[in-house]
Design a protein around this motif. Structure first.
Motif, PDB file in Angstrom:
ATOM      1  N   PHE A 237       8.561  -6.989   5.154  1.00 27.54           N
ATOM      2  CA  PHE A 237       8.721  -5.779   5.962  1.00 27.54           C
ATOM      3  C   PHE A 237       8.699  -4.538   5.072  1.00 27.54           C
ATOM      4  N   ILE A 238       9.411  -4.614   3.960  1.00 28.34           N
ATOM      5  CA  ILE A 238       9.476  -3.471   3.038  1.00 28.34           C
ATOM      6  C   ILE A 238       8.096  -3.185   2.453  1.00 28.34           C
ATOM      7  N   ALA A 239       7.384  -4.257   2.049  1.00 31.41           N
ATOM      8  CA  ALA A 239       6.042  -4.081   1.487  1.00 31.41           C
ATOM      9  C   ALA A 239       5.107  -3.453   2.510  1.00 31.41           C
ATOM     10  N   LEU A 240       5.225  -3.889   3.761  1.00 28.79           N
ATOM     11  CA  LEU A 240       4.369  -3.349   4.813  1.00 28.79           C
ATOM     12  C   LEU A 240       4.599  -1.859   5.008  1.00 28.79           C
ATOM     13  N   ILE A 241       5.862  -1.470   5.149  1.00 28.93           N
ATOM     14  CA  ILE A 241       6.184  -0.056   5.409  1.00 28.93           C
ATOM     15  C   ILE A 241       5.766   0.815   4.222  1.00 28.93           C
ATOM     16  N   GLY A 242       6.077   0.360   3.014  1.00 26.09           N
ATOM     17  CA  GLY A 242       5.723   1.143   1.836  1.00 26.09           C
ATOM     18  C   GLY A 242       4.225   1.290   1.671  1.00 26.09           C
ATOM     19  N   ALA A 243       3.487   0.213   1.871  1.00 22.85           N
ATOM     20  CA  ALA A 243       2.038   0.267   1.689  1.00 22.85           C
ATOM     21  C   ALA A 243       1.373   1.111   2.776  1.00 22.85           C
ATOM     22  N   ILE A 244       1.909   1.065   3.998  1.00 22.60           N
ATOM     23  CA  ILE A 244       1.366   1.918   5.063  1.00 22.60           C
ATOM     24  C   ILE A 244       1.546   3.389   4.702  1.00 22.60           C
ATOM     25  N   GLY A 245       2.715   3.728   4.175  1.00 25.51           N
ATOM     26  CA  GLY A 245       2.952   5.103   3.757  1.00 25.51           C
ATOM     27  C   GLY A 245       1.958   5.560   2.706  1.00 25.51           C
ATOM     28  N   LEU A 246       1.692   4.714   1.703  1.00 20.88           N
ATOM     29  CA  LEU A 246       0.734   5.063   0.656  1.00 20.88           C
ATOM     30  C   LEU A 246      -0.672   5.209   1.218  1.00 20.88           C
ATOM     31  N   LEU A 247      -1.031   4.315   2.141  1.00 17.92           N
ATOM     32  CA  LEU A 247      -2.371   4.372   2.716  1.00 17.92           C
ATOM     33  C   LEU A 247      -2.569   5.628   3.556  1.00 17.92           C
ATOM     34  N   VAL A 248      -1.559   5.996   4.347  1.00 14.29           N
ATOM     35  CA  VAL A 248      -1.656   7.217   5.155  1.00 14.29           C
ATOM     36  C   VAL A 248      -1.792   8.437   4.242  1.00 14.29           C
ATOM     37  N   TRP A 249      -1.025   8.459   3.167  1.00 11.22           N
ATOM     38  CA  TRP A 249      -1.128   9.556   2.201  1.00 11.22           C
ATOM     39  C   TRP A 249      -2.532   9.615   1.598  1.00 11.22           C
TER      40      TRP A 249
END
Length: 762
Positions: A237-249
């Motif tokens: 879950f943590i990896a998903l949320i963090g990676a989504i944030g980086l991708l959106v950025w």
């Protein structure tokens, strides 16, 4: 160009390191695979069965349909029980009742709670302790457990035979009468079921978890989620949320990097003169449509068997086409028609891009077509013969039914298909070669198509990595290389590159932007997608490291899917950029549908079954079917149809197109698929998931749940969606029929071998 080169280097590093990691995990799976006892004996020394019996029993299981008739370790069909969980629960309840009757004179259910707790603790010690002698490999079971084994053997031998007292159960399980006529085969089949169950209930030496990481959920012996299942789920879950944030950025930073290309004044495809080899691909698309319609019919019949297991509205169809055959063909033909659409796209687009039709290219295209027909017809016939028990067990492996979902075809047909893929690689590669050698802005994009073509051809060889007697844990490891990496991985990279190439050649996107976008997409997808393959293997007799890597990296697979709504919108916006682009509206809208279903089917429903704590309870339930239908057809099927329509723009007369049929066909497929999922499959999966958490996995797959009035009603609720979906497919078929009739003799041909195509690389 320097940026493109850096992206290629990053992609190469990710692919190489990921496969090194995947190979290391494969070695760990081999080292820590559940042992197969050399013999199972009682304390007095009576031999119940041997390793040879277990191995032969697995061959019998494969021949009867394997994962297409029930499941083992959660992998397989959803109607019939999971045999490993079903055997385990029957064995446990037999022993508990035996002990309760001996100690208290009543069945287990009637003793006090305190007594039940004591008996369950005693049972846990009896079942979970590893009693295999490390020196001899002999497993010694108590007399009580031996009695339970014999009772289960009698039950399953009757079920897979013609015992009249189990006729109703066979009907509910969609099994024909006497599915395994040979009594000796039925006897050894039960030994394989015991071993598969034994691995789920026996702790690994020096560990507190079983060989299948405490799967399935079985409270009677304390089979509950492990610490690893919880911890690595949270990590995912943590990896998903963090990676989504980086991708959106990252995505936000790229939006204004370079202005979009303005479309040309006219359609570049209009001047295209297809070569002889390109025209030869038309029959591929005819077969694609035929197989698609056949697959829909088989899917309808397979779904009907869930409420009328041996009949089709009273007609005893299962005598000739039992559930195991129709489900095999339904899943196998899906792979065949989708892959054929993509293979034909490669054969069409390569000469169109390079402007070069190599010598004997048309002959090669025709030979490959004939080979594909042989593989399809031969494998389907062999699978029918295998399920009908018409083949010897060794012959079945080569020409019949291997029993593994999506790679059911016999080894001979697998080899022939692999040879066909190598021929396809040769044909596409030689046609693309001039464009690869010629410096141009699109060279990197063409290289992406070529590299993915190489991967598609070579990685199917993973399906040849196991033999007749390879350990089941290793078979599952290699099988998912085919299903996940070959189908879901490299074909998707190929399709992404081809779509970008088509848009670029139509002048709808700049070459540099298209090249960068494809490489970035491949990097993001393969970063999680390669090692993410392991999320299919949590409970397949694998060590805890599989869960650690599989949970985190499979979460990363979902990351790029969250932005596919934006991709879909951008694709839709393309249809409004120029008047002539409107002619491509429906092929492009199929790509929009791909983005939508990728986000929902592969993203939302994919993550539903990705985290270990979720999959622990719902693997092998209809929640998996939700993901499978939404991702396999919603993504890859829609993609195959969209690519087919794009190719047909250059192979048919433009005024023969009937967009009205395409419109209603498009909406019929999409609305029908959504109705199937939300009216039937998803509610059934939710009911089963609740049952699995509350009672145990065996109960979620039991007759009490699967044949309950509510679930049967929900099965019938699939009919409206099936009808809408089927009508959509028929309209697409009618569109193609009218298109062919209206194009006969009207498509001009570029007969030269080296004439420049209007799509040729600049």
């Amino acid at each position: 160009m320097h940026n493109i080169r850096r992206l290629w280097i990053v992609l190469a590093i990710i692919v190489v390191t990921s496969f090194v990691g995947l190979g290391f995990i494969g070695q760990q799976i081999w080292v820590h695979r559940p042992p197969i006892p050399s013999a199972v004996v009682t304390p007095p020394g009576e031999t119940l069965f041997t390793a040879q019996d277990i191995e032969r029993g697995r061959q019998v299981w494969q021949s009867m349909g394997g994962q297409q008739l029930g499941s083992i370790w959660g992998h397989g069909a959803y109607l019939t029980p999971d045999w490993s969980a079903d055997w385990l629960h029957r064995e446990l309840t037999f022993i508990l009742d035996r002990w309760a009757m001996r100690d208290f004179g009543v069945p287990f259910a009637e003793v006090s709670r305190e007594a039940q707790a004591a008996l369950k603790e005693r049972l846990r010690e009896e079942i979970r302790n590893d009693r295999v002698d490390p020196a001899t490999g002999v497993l010694t079971v108590s007399d009580d457990r031996a009695a339970a084994i014999r009772d289960n053997q009698a039950y399953y031998e009757g079920l897979f035979g013609s015992a009249p007292q189990q006729a109703v159960l066979r009907e509910q399980y969609a099994m024909p009468e006497n599915p395994i006529p040979d009594a000796s085969r039925r006897a050894v089949l039960t030994t394989f079921f015991f071993w598969a169950s034994w691995a789920t209930a026996t702790d690994r030496p020096g560990d507190t978890a079983t060989y299948t990481m405490n799967w399935p959920h079985e409270p009677l012996i304390g089979n509950l989620p492990t610490t690893e299942a919880v911890v690595w789920s949270v990590a995912s879950f943590i990896a998903l949320i963090g990676a989504i944030g980086l991708l959106v950025w990252y995505q936000a930073a790229q939006i204004h990097e370079e202005p979009a290309a303005g479309p040309p004044a006219s359609d570049p495809m209009e001047a295209l003169r297809p070569t002889r080899s390109m025209l030869a691909t038309r029959k591929y698309f005819a077969i694609v449509m035929l197989l698609f319609l056949v697959q829909i019919g088989l899917g309808t019949l397979t779904a009907h068997y869930t409420v009328e297991g041996q009949h089709f509205y009273g007609f005893p169809l299962a005598d000739w086409l039992p559930y195991a055959v129709t489900r095999t063909w339904h899943t196998q033909i899906a792979i065949f028609w989708i892959a054929t659409a993509w293979l034909a796209t490669g054969l069409y687009i390569a000469p169109a891009i390079s402007g070069y039709d190599p010598p004997w290219q048309t002959l090669g295209v025709n030979v490959l077509f004939a080979a594909l027909l042989v593989v399809v017809a031969g494998s389907l016939a062999g699978e029918w013969l295998g399920v009908q028990q018409r083949l010897g067990l060794d012959t079945n492996f080569w020409f019949g039914h291997q029993g593994y979902e999506y790679v059911d075809l016999g080894r001979f047909w697998q080899i022939l298909l692999f040879v066909g893929l190598l021929l396809w690689l040769f044909l596409v590669g030689r046609a693309l070669w001039p464009a690869l050698r010629k410096p141009s802005d699109s060279r990197s994009l063409i290289a992406s198509v070529f590299v993915s073509t190489v991967a598609i051809a070579l990685f199917y060889s993973a399906g040849l990595a196991w033999g007749k007697h390879t350990h089941l844990a290793m078979v599952e490891y290699w099988r998912w290389w085919v299903v996940h990496l070959w189908v879901e991985g490299f074909f998707e990279v190929f399709a992404t590159a081809v779509i970008a190439l088509l848009f670029m050649k139509l002048g709808l996107v700049r070459a540099k932007i298209a090249s960068s976008a494809v490489l970035v997409s491949a990097i993001i997808f393969l970063s999680g997608g390669i090692i993410g393959t392991l999320h299919h293997l949590y409970w397949s007799g694998t060590p805890a490291s599989v869960m650690a890597f599989g949970a985190v990296f499979s979460a990363l697979e979902v990351v790029p899917l969250v932005l596919l709504g934006l991709e879909g919108y951008n694709n839709y916006r393309v249809t409004k950029t120029a008047t002539w682009v409107f002619a491509y509206r429906w092929p492009i809208l199929f790509f929009v549908a791909v983005a939508f279903w990728n986000m929902l089917g592969a993203g939302v429903f994919g993550f539903l079954v990705n985290p270990p704590i979720s999959l622990y309870y719902i693997q092998g339930l209809n929640t998996t079917a939700v993901h499978a239908h939404a991702a396999l057809f919603g993504v890859y099927g829609m993609l195959g149809i969209g690519l087919m329509l794009f190719c047909l723009r250059g192979l048919t007369a433009r005024d023969a197109w009937d967009d009205r049929l395409l419109k209603w066909g498009f909406w019929g497929l999409n609305i029908g698929l959504a109705m199937m999922l939300f009216f039937s499959l998803l509610p059934i999966g939710a009911i089963q998931g609740w049952a699995a958490v509350a009672e145990g996995f065996w109960y979620a797959r039991s007759v009490e749940v699967v044949q309950s009035p509510l679930v049967r009603t929900l099965v019938w609720m699939r009919v409206p969606g099936d009808i809408v979906f089927g009508l959509g497919a028929l309209l697409i078929g009618l569109f193609l029929f009218k298109l062919w009739r209206g194009s006969l003799g009207r498509v001009s041909l570029e007969t030269g071998r080296k004439g420049e195509s209007p799509l040729a690389a600049e």
